[in-house]
Design an enzyme around this catalytic site. Structure first.
Site, PDB file in Angstrom:
ATOM      1  N   HIS A 135       0.897  -1.145   0.001  1.00 22.93           N
ATOM      2  CA  HIS A 135      -0.129  -0.061  -0.069  1.00 22.93           C
ATOM      3  C   HIS A 135       0.798   1.163   0.043  1.00 22.93           C
ATOM      4  O   HIS A 135       1.922   1.422   0.426  1.00 22.93           O
ATOM      5  CB  HIS A 135      -1.016  -0.019   1.339  1.00 22.93           C
ATOM      6  N   HIS A 136       0.280   2.245  -0.648  1.00 25.76           N
ATOM      7  CA  HIS A 136       1.114   3.518  -0.805  1.00 25.76           C
ATOM      8  C   HIS A 136       1.229   4.275   0.698  1.00 25.76           C
ATOM      9  O   HIS A 136       2.098   5.198   0.740  1.00 25.76           O
ATOM     10  CB  HIS A 136       0.374   4.455  -1.717  1.00 25.76           C
ATOM     11  N   ALA A 137       0.205   3.808   1.673  1.00 31.20           N
ATOM     12  CA  ALA A 137       0.542   4.435   2.702  1.00 31.20           C
ATOM     13  C   ALA A 137       1.616   3.960   3.446  1.00 31.20           C
ATOM     14  O   ALA A 137       2.140   4.549   4.530  1.00 31.20           O
ATOM     15  CB  ALA A 137      -0.691   4.205   3.658  1.00 31.20           C
TER      16      ALA A 137
END
Length: 475
Positions: A135-137
């Site tokens: 995930h980009h988070a």
């Protein structure tokens, strides 16, 4: 537990059913010559012996009193994150790309750390594949590629001793951003940094902004604004389905063209994309009269550090309105040269503020739908540095690193490249419903490269013959 940063929360809030915000990569490997028939099974069993995960692979989302936190826990379910699959027969690259298209479209379960890795066997040529998504988070695309590379080594023997990919620890980048233009996410940081610099920091921003506006009013074709891209099928709302396509092209071919035109490798790549999109949209009777505009992340780093993500977005047209391949390349080069001149005139914090001013009209139009004929950009094209020498993973030789990026509404195509020592690996991800037969772009990229080669002085015949074979073989 650690509270999520504002940018982490934004990445999670932006995620929708048709808009998962994870990034990935597909790696192809050739097993060692003496590999047994069950090599992939033995490799999977060896990787399953790993019982620990390093940050960020051990970070799990938890909620307390309405707020979200990262909880770093050593207790994780490896079976949830590591999957061993086999391709259906006949095991062509086509089946591999179809499988990646399906699994990349699926969301990551937020009850677990937000990543997953697939070991895939069954390719008809004996190779194995590793597809990973995160995930980009947790990390951005560049950091994700670096994480993969840290589990590899420059020789086969050393690579066997390297840890599993999820055991590799990385430093958290100072600044992360989506691989699409979202300058508003950085506006507060830009204003804070400029306030610390005082008038000396603010003045160059407005001077540069006024100069660019003057150039746009004067009709300079190499100066592109954020409300100049024509609406096309690339700018429809996306569905939740994805189509992934991948291909490698030999670096010597592209470098030879770049030398002939006094251009960069990136200029040639952008011209290739312009030529491919011109033909693809032309066959669909969907090619706009005005040139398509690409958002191109450009590094603004002033040092040799490896932390942080100092990137600004440059806007360039792709010359899709130009039939001549050489003229298209020169037009793209002029746009990128203009952008570089602007980037060199400002420091990173000034660039953030300048970017906010430049993108403001396009962002306003995106939010309000004020103009039905123009949009902020048509496509995002990113270029990521990869390994510069031959690389091995668990005794297998790396044959390709194909990025699998993300899509957002109104930008239905993302093209990301990884430069290795002898090849540039293209990864194309698109909305399956919006862009039919996306895989045709691979053929058109190769034809665009052929046209640029034929338009000038000939390349060394041996290199050219080898390159043509590589460009026509999938992945």
């Amino acid at each position: 537990m650690k509270p999520l940063s504002a940018i982490d929360n934004i990445f999670l809030l932006m995620e929708q059913r048709q808009q998962p915000l994870h990034v990935g990569a597909l790696c192809l490997f050739t097993p060692p010559p003496d590999a047994p028939p069950d090599f992939a099974l033995q490799l999977a069993e060896r990787l399953r012996q790993s019982a620990q995960a390093a940050a960020p692979f051990n970070r799990r989302l938890v909620s307390r009193a309405g707020f979200k936190f990262w909880d770093e826990s050593g207790d994780f379910d490896l079976a949830q994150h590591f999957v061993h699959l086999a391709l259906p027969k006949p095991g062509r690259v086509r089946e591999l790309l179809a499988m990646v298209s399906r699994v990349h479209a699926a969301h990551l379960d937020r009850a677990y750390p937000l990543w997953r890795i697939y070991l895939i066997e069954g390719l008809d040529d004996g190779r194995i594949a590793l597809y990973s998504k995160i995930h980009h988070a947790l990390v951005d695309g560049v950091a994700g590629i670096r994480l993969l590379m840290k589990s590899m080594a420059p020789d086969a023997e050393t690579s066997i001793t390297m840890p599993a990919p999820w055991e590799v620890r990385t430093r958290r980048t100072r600044e992360r951003r989506l691989p699409v233009p979202t300058p508003s996410l950085r506006g507060v940081n830009a204003l804070r940094a400029l306030a610390q610099q005082g008038l000396d920091g603010v003045t160059p921003v407005f001077q540069q902004f006024r100069q660019v506006r003057r150039d746009q009013r004067a009709g300079r074709e190499d100066c592109i604004g954020s409300l100049q891209a024509p609406r096309s099928i690339l700018n429809n709302n996306i569905s939740g389905s994805r189509r992934f396509a991948a291909q490698s092209y030999e670096t010597p071919r592209i470098k030879a063209i770049a030398r002939r035109f006094d251009a960069t490798v990136n200029d040639v790549v952008l011209a290739m994309c312009g030529g491919a999109l011109r033909r693809y949209l032309g066959e669909l009777n969907a090619l706009p009269d005005a040139p398509l505009v690409a958002a191109v992340p450009v590094s603004t780093r002033r040092d040799d550090g490896d932390s942080g993500n100092e990137v600004a977005f440059a806007l360039t047209h792709l010359g899709t309105h130009i039939a001549c391949p050489e003229a298209r390349l020169l037009a793209v080069k002029a746009c990128m040269d203009y952008n570089k001149q602007v980037l060199r005139a400002l420091n990173p914090s000034q660039l953030m503020a300048y970017e906010g001013l430049m993108f403001a009209p396009g962002v306003f139009n995106l939010l309000t739908g004020f103009s039905r004929t123009k949009t902020i950009v048509n496509v995002v094209i990113s270029h990521v540095p990869g390994p510069r020498t031959e690389t091995y993973w668990q005794g297998c030789k790396l044959d390709g690193v194909y990025p699998v990026s993300l899509l957002v509404n109104n930008i239905a195509l993302n093209i990301t490249l990884v430069s290795r020592h002898d090849f540039i690996d293209f990864g194309l991800i698109g909305c399956r419903k919006t862009l039919p037969s996306l895989q045709r772009l691979l053929d058109y990229l190769g034809e665009s490269l052929d046209e640029l080669e034929a338009g000038g002085a000939p390349v060394v015949p041996a290199v050219k013959a080898k390159a043509r074979q590589a460009s026509k073989a999938p992945a």
